[in-house]
Each structure stands twice: as structure tokens, then as C-alpha cells.
Design a protein around this motif. Sequence first.
Motif, PDB file in Angstrom:
ATOM      1  N   ALA A  92     -49.531  -4.704 -15.584  1.00  0.00           N
ATOM      2  CA  ALA A  92     -49.376  -4.417 -17.231  1.00  0.00           C
ATOM      3  C   ALA A  92     -49.255  -6.040 -17.498  1.00  0.00           C
ATOM      4  O   ALA A  92     -49.810  -6.287 -18.375  1.00  0.00           O
ATOM      5  CB  ALA A  92     -47.361  -3.801 -17.682  1.00  0.00           C
ATOM      6  N   LYS A  93     -48.958  -6.783 -16.385  1.00  0.00           N
ATOM      7  CA  LYS A  93     -49.129  -8.794 -16.618  1.00  0.00           C
ATOM      8  C   LYS A  93     -50.688  -8.791 -16.591  1.00  0.00           C
ATOM      9  O   LYS A  93     -51.541  -9.607 -16.443  1.00  0.00           O
ATOM     10  CB  LYS A  93     -47.961  -9.118 -16.393  1.00  0.00           C
ATOM     11  N   ALA A  94     -51.900  -7.917 -15.876  1.00  0.00           N
ATOM     12  CA  ALA A  94     -52.706  -8.676 -15.592  1.00  0.00           C
ATOM     13  C   ALA A  94     -53.793  -8.485 -16.204  1.00  0.00           C
ATOM     14  O   ALA A  94     -54.790  -6.857 -16.494  1.00  0.00           O
ATOM     15  CB  ALA A  94     -53.319  -7.753 -14.283  1.00  0.00           C
ATOM     16  N   VAL A  95     -53.643  -9.357 -18.197  1.00  0.00           N
ATOM     17  CA  VAL A  95     -53.942  -8.771 -18.717  1.00  0.00           C
ATOM     18  C   VAL A  95     -55.391 -10.424 -18.885  1.00  0.00           C
ATOM     19  O   VAL A  95     -54.520 -11.427 -19.081  1.00  0.00           O
ATOM     20  CB  VAL A  95     -53.290  -8.848 -20.132  1.00  0.00           C
ATOM     21  N   THR A  96     -56.577  -9.981 -19.686  1.00  0.00           N
ATOM     22  CA  THR A  96     -57.888 -11.256 -19.482  1.00  0.00           C
ATOM     23  C   THR A  96     -57.102 -11.609 -20.959  1.00  0.00           C
ATOM     24  O   THR A  96     -56.465 -11.552 -21.744  1.00  0.00           O
ATOM     25  CB  THR A  96     -58.902 -10.185 -19.396  1.00  0.00           C
ATOM     26  N   PHE A  97     -58.028 -13.036 -20.834  1.00  0.00           N
ATOM     27  CA  PHE A  97     -57.714 -13.438 -21.940  1.00  0.00           C
ATOM     28  C   PHE A  97     -58.258 -12.976 -22.854  1.00  0.00           C
ATOM     29  O   PHE A  97     -58.161 -12.766 -24.593  1.00  0.00           O
ATOM     30  CB  PHE A  97     -58.003 -15.289 -21.802  1.00  0.00           C
ATOM     31  N   GLU A  98     -59.537 -12.359 -22.496  1.00  0.00           N
ATOM     32  CA  GLU A  98     -60.975 -11.826 -23.724  1.00  0.00           C
ATOM     33  C   GLU A  98     -59.473 -10.564 -24.244  1.00  0.00           C
ATOM     34  O   GLU A  98     -60.280 -10.362 -25.586  1.00  0.00           O
ATOM     35  CB  GLU A  98     -61.436 -11.482 -22.815  1.00  0.00           C
ATOM     36  N   ALA A  99     -59.518  -9.686 -23.511  1.00  0.00           N
ATOM     37  CA  ALA A  99     -58.303  -8.964 -24.025  1.00  0.00           C
ATOM     38  C   ALA A  99     -57.071  -8.911 -25.125  1.00  0.00           C
ATOM     39  O   ALA A  99     -56.869  -8.352 -26.180  1.00  0.00           O
ATOM     40  CB  ALA A  99     -58.352  -8.071 -23.625  1.00  0.00           C
ATOM     41  N   LEU A 100     -56.601 -10.146 -25.270  1.00  0.00           N
ATOM     42  CA  LEU A 100     -55.144 -10.425 -25.627  1.00  0.00           C
ATOM     43  C   LEU A 100     -55.765 -11.299 -26.875  1.00  0.00           C
ATOM     44  O   LEU A 100     -55.133 -11.232 -27.943  1.00  0.00           O
ATOM     45  CB  LEU A 100     -53.986 -11.484 -24.954  1.00  0.00           C
ATOM     46  N   ALA A 101     -56.961 -11.761 -26.478  1.00  0.00           N
ATOM     47  CA  ALA A 101     -57.610 -13.111 -27.672  1.00  0.00           C
ATOM     48  C   ALA A 101     -57.703 -11.934 -28.659  1.00  0.00           C
ATOM     49  O   ALA A 101     -58.347 -11.975 -30.122  1.00  0.00           O
ATOM     50  CB  ALA A 101     -58.803 -13.670 -27.387  1.00  0.00           C
ATOM     51  N   ARG A 102     -58.553 -10.789 -28.640  1.00  0.00           N
ATOM     52  CA  ARG A 102     -59.786  -9.866 -29.226  1.00  0.00           C
ATOM     53  C   ARG A 102     -58.510  -9.409 -30.206  1.00  0.00           C
ATOM     54  O   ARG A 102     -57.975  -8.975 -31.313  1.00  0.00           O
ATOM     55  CB  ARG A 102     -59.711  -8.569 -28.758  1.00  0.00           C
ATOM     56  N   ASP A 103     -57.227  -8.838 -29.380  1.00  0.00           N
ATOM     57  CA  ASP A 103     -55.927  -8.021 -30.124  1.00  0.00           C
ATOM     58  C   ASP A 103     -54.943  -9.289 -31.224  1.00  0.00           C
ATOM     59  O   ASP A 103     -55.039  -8.531 -32.070  1.00  0.00           O
ATOM     60  CB  ASP A 103     -54.990  -8.074 -29.218  1.00  0.00           C
ATOM     61  N   ALA A 105     -39.034   1.919  -7.398  1.00  0.00           N
ATOM     62  CA  ALA A 105     -38.860   0.299  -7.808  1.00  0.00           C
ATOM     63  C   ALA A 105     -39.752  -0.297  -7.387  1.00  0.00           C
ATOM     64  O   ALA A 105     -40.332  -0.611  -8.002  1.00  0.00           O
ATOM     65  CB  ALA A 105     -37.380  -0.128  -6.551  1.00  0.00           C
ATOM     66  N   ARG A 106     -40.723   0.227  -6.015  1.00  0.00           N
ATOM     67  CA  ARG A 106     -41.762  -0.514  -6.054  1.00  0.00           C
ATOM     68  C   ARG A 106     -42.878  -0.173  -6.646  1.00  0.00           C
ATOM     69  O   ARG A 106     -44.025  -0.805  -6.996  1.00  0.00           O
ATOM     70  CB  ARG A 106     -42.236  -0.379  -4.568  1.00  0.00           C
ATOM     71  N   ARG A 107     -43.201   0.975  -7.772  1.00  0.00           N
ATOM     72  CA  ARG A 107     -44.204   1.406  -7.798  1.00  0.00           C
ATOM     73  C   ARG A 107     -43.924   1.074  -9.418  1.00  0.00           C
ATOM     74  O   ARG A 107     -44.613   0.699 -10.429  1.00  0.00           O
ATOM     75  CB  ARG A 107     -43.748   3.724  -8.187  1.00  0.00           C
ATOM     76  N   SER A 108     -42.678   0.769  -9.893  1.00  0.00           N
ATOM     77  CA  SER A 108     -42.374   0.233 -11.251  1.00  0.00           C
ATOM     78  C   SER A 108     -42.778  -1.124 -10.931  1.00  0.00           C
ATOM     79  O   SER A 108     -42.889  -1.625 -11.739  1.00  0.00           O
ATOM     80  CB  SER A 108     -40.840  -0.003 -11.411  1.00  0.00           C
ATOM     81  N   ALA A 109     -42.267  -1.793 -10.158  1.00  0.00           N
ATOM     82  CA  ALA A 109     -42.596  -3.394 -10.161  1.00  0.00           C
ATOM     83  C   ALA A 109     -44.379  -3.567 -10.106  1.00  0.00           C
ATOM     84  O   ALA A 109     -44.903  -4.092 -10.209  1.00  0.00           O
ATOM     85  CB  ALA A 109     -42.316  -3.842  -8.285  1.00  0.00           C
ATOM     86  N   LEU A 110     -45.059  -2.430  -9.012  1.00  0.00           N
ATOM     87  CA  LEU A 110     -46.562  -2.687  -9.494  1.00  0.00           C
ATOM     88  C   LEU A 110     -46.934  -2.351 -10.861  1.00  0.00           C
ATOM     89  O   LEU A 110     -47.769  -3.104 -11.286  1.00  0.00           O
ATOM     90  CB  LEU A 110     -47.552  -1.350  -8.511  1.00  0.00           C
TER      91      LEU A 110
END
Length: 437
Positions: A129-140, A119-124
Motif C-alpha cells: 500500500a505504501k508503494a505508491v509512485t509520485f506520479e500516482a499521488l500527484a494525479r490524485d 501478520a506477515r500477510r498484513s505487513a506485506l
Amino acid sequence: MPKMVKELTDAAVRKLRHGQVKGDPKVRPEARKRAPGSPCVAYHPVGGVSGLMLQCRPPTGGAEIGARSWILRTMVGTRRRDIGLGGYPDVTLSMARQKAREAKELIAQGVDPVADRKARRSALLAEQAKAVTFEALARDFVEKKAEEYKTAKQVQKLETMLKTYAFPHIGRMVVGDIERAHIIAMLSPIWKSKTETATRTRMYVERILDLGGIRGLRTGDNPARWKGNLDHEFADRNKVTKVQNYKALPVKELPDFWRKLRTREGMGARALEFLILTAARSGEVRGATWKEIDLERRVWTIPADRMKAGKEHRVPLSAAAVALLEAMPRESEYIFYNRNGRPVSDVTISKVPKTLGCQVTAHGFRSTFKDWCIEYTAFPDEISELALAHVNSDKTRAAYARSDAFKKRAQLMAEWERYCQGLARPSAEVVSIEARG
């Protein structure tokens, strides 16, 4: 009563090795089915915590010692579990005993250590997965939106805008960490000086952050939203700046300008001359290639990916336009090129009118053409709109984009050529198309 196991020392643990099938009591029963003397995994109780053992595997790949790791064999509820505690010697004997005690404490509290670890590993992983930068999301975002855009130039403009105005402020930030204050800091330097650019930047940042919300990368209100949010911070764009139209040459001054232009040398002058004769956009002229030209049929076919409307556009070429093309050298795939064989720049064309004493823009000649069409011809407005590639209405296209529409546009461009050359007097008296025969 469980059998008490002597507590081994660090020195004793370092000497523990894998087992052999031949009658070794530490070897699992299933391993004893192998040939006597065969190496196999051995489990050595080390004491200190009941069930704590060092698992020793046979060496592989020429190694002297096989892999060794800590195992806590204990009951979890009604099931016996082998709980891994890490590899030896990275996890020392004292560390293994501490981990074993912590695992047993969890079990005593009704918690399965293995399930808790998963459970702890899944949470990590979820947090990572949420630690996506704005630049990475913008390019997508840009990559996906590129499929909707009509020209590659639109995509390039969006990328340049984000790189210039958004990425320096929020590009490296995690999408979920972006707040209203960051958006304000991004827009404040350009809101008054480049209001239109700032407005577009805000709009696309809002869309990108909306995408982040849909993907679960952020929660809460969108900090780039205008209504009920940034509209309290910035003045309305319509009140900050006024729309500035391209400066156009008055229709009556065009013949005199044309005479001056014809005496001017250089690729920029010829490109501007072609731009005026065809009423095309600067980008369309600068990117024109010889393969788009059919001199025999007197037509210039601009592919859809180079048109603002995203549709192929045929331009009738007047006699003067054909003569200009026939006189051009063919040292590049582009008709109007620089010393490197690439298309001439917009600056190269735009500076030509200024060298002739006219403070107008290259794009402004399209307005001059439209004014001439309205004031000095009787051609239907839809014909001049087609010539300018302005028509977007399907009904209008259906009515005028027939076989005679190109002929009518060819007539229009021939008359425009005559006017540019001073062969048609600048009178507002127009003659109907029917009267022309």
C-alpha cells in the motif's frame, strides 16, 4: 501413544482420491449423514510428520480429479487447528513435510503459525500500500485541488508543469524513496533559466509529498522543503532573476498603431483589435464564443470558468467592437478561430504587433489601457480595475458593482474607442465625470 502412520511415497500420494459416505473410515462423521455412496471430502494421512494429511475433494465441472491440498492437523495451545500448507501437486510431498516440520517448530517456540502467517500477510499488504509512485499521488493531488481552482486553465497549467519538470525525474519513484538529492537533481537544470517555474514546481512537489506523509506513505522531513533545506542549495529566486513585466505600447503611440492594425488582414489582427477595444486578456478573447455575445444589448458576458478571478465578467461593447463582431463570419462557435474551427493561438495574436514593427505583447495593451485611464481620464481607479477584471476586494465590488457601474464602464470603453481611433487628442487634461453630464 499416537498411532504410527506409514510414510507414503510420491506414487502412492498421486493415487489418493476423494471418499464416499458408505463406511469410509477417512470420511468425517458429519459427512456420513449423507446418502450412502455420495462423494465427499477425504483426509489421507501421509506419514513423515504427525498430523500431515492430503485433503481430497470430489471433482466438479466434469473434472476427473477433485482439488487436493495439504492440511496439518495439530494442537496450537489448547486448540486443535487445521493449518493449510498449499495445494497439491504445486506443493510436493517433500515440500509439505518440510512446511509441516517448520510449523511444528514455530508451535514449539510458542508461535501460532496461522496468526504468524496473517501478520506477515498484513505487513506485506501494508508495504504494498505504501508503494505508491509520485506520479500516482500527484494525479490524485491534482484531482482534489481541481475543485479549489477557479478555471480549468489553472488545472491544465499545474498538470503540464508536473509532467514537464517533475515526472521525468521522480514520477516513477515510490513516494517514500524520494530524497533531497532527487529534488536537487530535478530543480538544478531550471533554477537559473526558469526560476519562477522551478519555484512553483518545488512548491507543488512539497505539497504532494506532504500529502504522502499524511497518508503514511513516507516518514521523516519533506525533501522539497525550502526553509532550512533547499535554501542552502539554491540561490534566492529574487536574486537569480528579476521580474519582467509585459512590454506595453506607450499611450501616445496607440492611435498610430491602431491605424496600421486596421489595414492588417487576418484573424489574428481582428482578435487583437477586439482585445484592445475590450481591454480583455488574450485567453478570454481567444476563447470567446458567439453565445457569450449579446449584440442587441452590447455586452459580452464571460463565464466564471474562463475568468482568472473565477467570477462572471460583463464587458461593455463599444460601437467599434460591435461593428467588428457584425463583420465577422460565423463559421465556428468561436469568434476568432483557425482553419480547424478551434480558437486562434496566442502566438497568432502576439505576432501581429511585431509584423507592424512594434516589439510589444498582446497582454501589454492592458497596461496601455490602464495608463490611459490614469493619465487622460477622471474615472475612479476602481472603474478601470473593474474593466480589467482586477478588483478582488468585496468592499470595492459592493461599492461599484451596482447598476451604474456597467454604465460607467460603457462610458469608459466608448472614450477608449475614440482615443484608439485618434478622435480624442492625447492630452493629460481630464474632465470630471460630473461635467460630462
